[in-house]
Design an enzyme around this catalytic site. Structure first.
Site, mmCIF file in Angstrom:
data_model
loop_
_atom_site.group_PDB
_atom_site.id
_atom_site.type_symbol
_atom_site.label_atom_id
_atom_site.label_comp_id
_atom_site.label_asym_id
_atom_site.label_seq_id
_atom_site.Cartn_x
_atom_site.Cartn_y
_atom_site.Cartn_z
ATOM 1 N N HIS A 24 38.850 43.354 35.166
ATOM 2 C CA HIS A 24 39.769 44.474 34.896
ATOM 3 C C HIS A 24 39.675 44.894 33.425
ATOM 4 O O HIS A 24 39.618 46.088 33.109
ATOM 5 C CB HIS A 24 41.225 44.066 35.169
ATOM 6 C CG HIS A 24 41.559 43.805 36.592
ATOM 7 N ND1 HIS A 24 42.184 42.646 36.989
ATOM 8 C CD2 HIS A 24 41.369 44.541 37.712
ATOM 9 C CE1 HIS A 24 42.376 42.692 38.295
ATOM 10 N NE2 HIS A 24 41.876 43.822 38.763
ATOM 11 N N LYS A 48 53.456 43.917 49.519
ATOM 12 C CA LYS A 48 52.758 42.699 49.104
ATOM 13 C C LYS A 48 53.754 41.748 48.458
ATOM 14 O O LYS A 48 54.801 42.158 47.976
ATOM 15 C CB LYS A 48 51.650 43.030 48.095
ATOM 16 C CG LYS A 48 50.402 43.599 48.727
ATOM 17 C CD LYS A 48 49.296 43.692 47.695
ATOM 18 C CE LYS A 48 48.002 44.174 48.312
ATOM 19 N NZ LYS A 48 46.928 44.251 47.325
ATOM 20 N N ARG A 97 32.874 46.979 42.586
ATOM 21 C CA ARG A 97 32.092 45.742 42.518
ATOM 22 C C ARG A 97 30.978 45.721 43.549
ATOM 23 O O ARG A 97 29.977 45.064 43.369
ATOM 24 C CB ARG A 97 32.995 44.525 42.784
ATOM 25 C CG ARG A 97 34.040 44.283 41.732
ATOM 26 C CD ARG A 97 34.979 43.193 42.168
ATOM 27 N NE ARG A 97 35.663 43.628 43.397
ATOM 28 C CZ ARG A 97 36.706 43.028 43.932
ATOM 29 N NH1 ARG A 97 37.184 41.940 43.398
ATOM 30 N NH2 ARG A 97 37.274 43.496 45.024
ATOM 31 N N SER A 135 41.339 39.110 41.690
ATOM 32 C CA SER A 135 42.603 38.421 41.408
ATOM 33 C C SER A 135 42.872 37.359 42.464
ATOM 34 O O SER A 135 43.383 36.278 42.154
ATOM 35 C CB SER A 135 43.756 39.430 41.362
ATOM 36 O OG SER A 135 43.582 40.311 40.277
#
Length: 170
Positions: A24, A48, A97, A135
Site C-alpha cells: 500500500h 466486514k 497485483r 492485508s
C-alpha cells in the site's frame, strides 16, 4: 503556460487498509508524486469485521505517511464517487497485483464511471516484490506469531503484536 487558475489535481486511493502494508505504501508514495493532493480514503465497511477500528487505521496511515506533505488521510462509508465529489477529486488510484485484481478493479472502475463519468480510475502496478502481499496474509502470519517486519512498517508490526499477544487457541 500555468495560470493562477490552475486546478489542483486531487486523487483518492481508497481501501480498507486493515492493516496498511508496504505494498500500500508503495502505491501511496508513487501516487503522491503524480498529484497535487492524494487522499488516502479508509473505507468503513460495515459488512466486514476489521481487526483495526477505522480510527486506528487512520492513525496508523497518518503516522506512516507523515513525511508526505501532500497526502491526507480520511475515512468514508458512502459511495466512493460521492465522497470524491465532496473532496473535489476526480481520479481514483487502484493498485493491481495480478490479473485477478485487474478483472475486479475493471468492473469497479466501469461502475464508478457509470455513476459519474467525470471520474477516472488509474491502475498502478504494484512493485513486483509486493505482488503476493495482502492485508489478509499479514494478519494470518501475525495471528500465529510469524514475522511480518518485512511486510509492514514498524508502527503496524507493533500494533499487530499487541492485537495478537494472546496465543491462538487460548
Amino acid at each position: 503556460m500555468m495560470t493562477s487558475e490552475h486546478k489542483q489535481r486531487v486523487a483518492v486511493y481508497p481501501g480498507s487498509f486493515d492493516p496498511v502494508t508496504y505494498g500500500h505504501l508503495d502505491i501511496i508514495r508513487r501516487s503522491a508524486k503524480q498529484f497535487d493532493h492524494l487522499i488516502v480514503a479508509v473505507l468503513n465497511n460495515t459488512s466486514k469485521n476489521p481487526l483495526f477500528t477505522l480510527e486506528e487505521r487512520k492513525e496508523i496511515l497518518t503516522e506512516v505517511t507523515a513525511d508526505l506533505p501532500n497526502v491526507s488521510i480520511d475515512g468514508f462509508r458512502d459511495l466512493l464517487v460521492r465522497f470524491m465529489k465532496s473532496r473535489n477529486a476526480d481520479v481514483i488510484i487502484r493498485g493491481i497485483r495480478s490479473v485477478t485484481d485487474f478483472e475486479y478493479e475493471l468492473q469497479m472502475a466501469s461502475t464508478n464511471h457509470h455513476l459519474d463519468n467525470e471520474i477516472d480510475t488509474i491502475f498502478m502496478m504494484t512493485n513486483p516484490k509486493y505482488s503476493y502481499l495482502s492485508s489478509s496474509i499479514v494478519k494470518e502470519i501475525a495471528k500465529f506469531q510469524g514475522s511480518v517486519h518485512e511486510l509492514v512498517p514498524p508502527e503496524v508490526e507493533q500494533r499487530l503484536l499487541a492485537k495478537y499477544s494472546t496465543p491462538p487457541g487460548e
